[in-house]
Design a protein around this motif. Structure first.
Motif, PDB file in Angstrom:
ATOM      1  N   VAL A 288     -30.746 -10.321 -22.638  1.00 23.54           N
ATOM      2  CA  VAL A 288     -31.352 -10.947 -21.460  1.00 23.54           C
ATOM      3  C   VAL A 288     -32.261 -12.127 -21.806  1.00 23.54           C
ATOM      4  N   PRO A 289     -33.223 -12.001 -22.740  1.00 23.92           N
ATOM      5  CA  PRO A 289     -34.111 -13.147 -22.993  1.00 23.92           C
ATOM      6  C   PRO A 289     -33.409 -14.331 -23.660  1.00 23.92           C
ATOM      7  N   HIS A 290     -32.234 -14.122 -24.208  1.00 23.55           N
ATOM      8  CA  HIS A 290     -31.526 -15.206 -24.892  1.00 23.55           C
ATOM      9  C   HIS A 290     -30.338 -15.734 -24.098  1.00 23.55           C
ATOM     10  N   ALA A 291     -30.013 -15.092 -22.994  1.00 21.50           N
ATOM     11  CA  ALA A 291     -28.824 -15.457 -22.219  1.00 21.50           C
ATOM     12  C   ALA A 291     -28.977 -16.831 -21.586  1.00 21.50           C
ATOM     13  N   ILE A 292     -27.856 -17.524 -21.464  1.00 18.30           N
ATOM     14  CA  ILE A 292     -27.829 -18.839 -20.818  1.00 18.30           C
ATOM     15  C   ILE A 292     -26.992 -18.722 -19.542  1.00 18.30           C
ATOM     16  N   PRO A 293     -27.541 -19.110 -18.388  1.00 17.19           N
ATOM     17  CA  PRO A 293     -26.732 -19.089 -17.160  1.00 17.19           C
ATOM     18  C   PRO A 293     -25.656 -20.167 -17.227  1.00 17.19           C
TER      19      PRO A 293
ATOM     20  N   GLN B 256     -23.773 -15.017 -17.291  1.00 17.54           N
ATOM     21  CA  GLN B 256     -24.742 -15.105 -18.383  1.00 17.54           C
ATOM     22  C   GLN B 256     -23.952 -15.098 -19.692  1.00 17.54           C
ATOM     23  N   VAL B 257     -24.184 -16.114 -20.536  1.00 17.16           N
ATOM     24  CA  VAL B 257     -23.386 -16.250 -21.762  1.00 17.16           C
ATOM     25  C   VAL B 257     -24.294 -16.257 -22.989  1.00 17.16           C
ATOM     26  N   GLU B 258     -23.722 -15.964 -24.130  1.00 17.85           N
ATOM     27  CA  GLU B 258     -24.501 -15.911 -25.368  1.00 17.85           C
ATOM     28  C   GLU B 258     -24.989 -17.306 -25.745  1.00 17.85           C
TER      29      GLU B 258
END
Length: 557
Positions: A466-471, A509-511
């Motif tokens: 979650v804290p590293h995810a990119i929309p 949400q992507v890596e």
């Protein structure tokens, strides 16, 4: 008969027979002759692969020739798009040619036909000419201008060329046979008057040759040995030969026209007129909309050149038209993308998971293979933390034994990470699950070599921290039409069958490794499908197009 002989398609057999009956390989030459009045589509791709494939097979030159004889519909932009598509498919042409290169020669030959008494200027309206054509069972009627004196024909034809006559006031017709059973031989039109600028010749010409006159003569000028076209041109072959024979001399190599059947693709249309309606009526956004069967649309969607070439080779060349299921094209895409695309993790419909016994302030980097199909592709680091996203569909409070994903009281493995167990579902006031609390087995880390890491559980889920995810904006494309052949229902317009769900836009949400992904880069979103970075994408607003799902699910729908 040898195995090689048996494997020849009928087009190759024609060439082999010609080589056995007097042709030599140095005489072989082919061409791909598109009209620059629109974008190339998947049907053109078959013709491109056929002609350029023959060039490669026989080490023979292949010309790219633009059939630019209608200035009203043709544009330089289409020329550039066609060249880009052919190059992208992986082919190189020997010469870039244009029918307009031959306007003077075609005109000079037309003058010779007038002098021979084989052509005349007709001053009737197009409606009157059509009415005199007759029917397949009744002969046509001769034009009242059919016996116009040669000197008058020459003067009028020159005046037409110089723009001294009104547009469409006259046409030049070949004088052949008004009673021919082939209606195309009933004095066909060779030239019409058009006072329109041409994308290459400007205002130099006020008459433009018709396709049947320009095409065969262009083949002859370029010394094309075999002119392959689709089946609807079979009735034109007699006229093609008549025109070529009129301008050739004894002993010269004459091009040979032969026809092959179109391959129609299901759940789409390939008529340029219908494709134009899709654009003009805003059913799609542009000619390169990823739902379009244009080569530019397929490229933007994420299809590879190799997958389109493989598809063309797979469906082959035939003598009868048939419908090819679009799933065969999608299969070619999957087969190629599976070998070449890096695997990444993306969650399309996120559900937050909190691993309650994982340290709150801890982040670790886990190692993941980029592509197990390609040992040279290496690996990457992906962050893991206490809070992660999984797909909403991957969790149920209760489920039967066949549900191998996450459910309360049961375990699954997180890809490249740990085994977790669902403990509690948190709901909002409406009873919707908004969060799931889990615990993890600290010793079960993938690849750690511990006994716990070797423990088998039935389900494996993809995830994103979650804290590293990119929309990211994800465009989920599906088939453009709901029926196999939208043009088969004569009582309805083909637009009546447009699929209202052909495009769904969601926020996924992507890596974080995808932050710097560039346009047209391709990836496999694990457990979901193959995706391509769209040209609209930027570092601050990632946009992905779904190329195909991992498996064909259309029939199940």
């Amino acid at each position: 008969m040898s195995e090689e002989k048996k494997s020849l398609n009928f087009i190759e057999q024609i060439i082999e027979d010609d080589l056995n009956n007097g042709y030599n390989k140095e005489q072989l030459k082919f061409r791909f002759p598109p009209e620059p009045n629109g974008f190339l589509h998947i049907g053109h791709a078959s013709s491109i692969c056929l002609n350029f494939g023959l060039g490669l097979k026989y080490n023979a030159p292949v010309n790219l020739r633009f059939d630019d004889t209608n200035p009203i519909k043709e544009e330089k932009a289409y020329v550039n798009a066609i060249k880009k598509d052919v190059e992208w498919l992986g082919f190189k042409w020997a010469k870039e040619c244009y029918a307009s290169d031959y306007f003077q020669q075609l005109y000079d030959w037309a003058v010779e036909l007038i002098k021979q008494g084989s052509a005349y200027v007709d001053s009737q309206s197009s409606e009157a000419i059509a009415a005199q054509k007759g029917t397949p069972t009744e002969p046509g009627q001769s034009s009242p201008y059919r016996e116009r004196p040669i000197t008058e024909n020459l003067e009028l034809f020159e005046a037409m060329k110089n723009g001294e006559t009104p547009p469409r006031a006259h046409v030049l017709r070949a004088k052949i046979d008004m009673s021919s059973p082939n209606m195309l031989m009933r004095d066909p039109v060779m030239y019409r008057c058009l006072h329109e600028p041409h994308h290459r010749t400007g205002n130099d010409w006020h008459i433009y040759p018709m396709y049947d006159w320009a095409h065969g003569e262009s083949d002859f000028i370029e010394q094309v040995s075999h002119s392959f076209c689709t089946l609807e041109f079979q009735p034109h072959r007699e006229l093609y030969n008549w025109f070529v024979e009129k301008v050739s001399h004894e002993g010269e190599l004459l091009p040979k026209q032969r026809e092959f059947a179109r391959r129609n693709l299901s759940h789409t249309v390939v008529s340029k007129r219908k494709l134009l309606r899709l654009v003009e009526e805003n059913i799609v956004n542009s000619w390169d909309d990823p739902r379009m069967p244009t080569i530019s649309g397929l490229r933007r969607r994420g299809f590879t050149a190799a997958s389109i070439r493989n598809f063309a080779n797979d469906i082959g060349i035939g003598k009868r038209e048939n419908m090819i299921d679009v799933s065969r094209l999608e299969f070619s895409a999957r087969e190629d993308l599976n070998k070449t695309t890096p695997r990444v993790m993306a969650v399309l419909n996120p559900l937050k998971l909190i691993i309650t016994n994982y340290p709150e302030d801890k982040t670790e980097q886990l190692t993941a293979e980029n592509n197990p199909e390609d040992p040279e592709s290496g690996s990457r680091q992906i962050p893991f933390s206490r809070e992660i996203y999984i797909e909403q569909e991957d969790f149920r409070e209760e489920a039967n034994r066949k549900f191998f994903r996450l459910k309360l009281g049961k375990e699954v493995r997180l890809k490249n990470a740990y085994i977790i167990k669902a403990e509690k579902a948190i709901k909002d006031d409406n009873g919707n699950i908004i969060e799931v609390h889990c615990t993890y087995d600290e010793d079960s880390k993938s690849g750690s070599g511990t006994e716990a890491s070797k423990r088998k559980v039935k389900g494996t889920l993809h995830w994103v921290s979650v804290p590293h995810a990119i929309p990211a904006e994800v465009r989920l494309y599906d088939r453009l039409f709901t029926v196999e052949d939208p043009t088969a229902h004569k009582e309805k317009d083909f637009l009546d069958f447009v699929n209202p769900k052909s495009l769904e836009v969601i926020t996924a949400q992507v890596e974080p490794s995808l932050k710097t992904a560039k346009a047209l880069e391709k990836f496999q979103f694990q457990r979901i499908g193959y995706f391509c970075v769209d040209q609209d994408s930027s570092e601050s607003n990632l946009v992905f197009n779904r190329t195909v799902t991992l498996r064909d699910s259309w029939k199940n729908k």
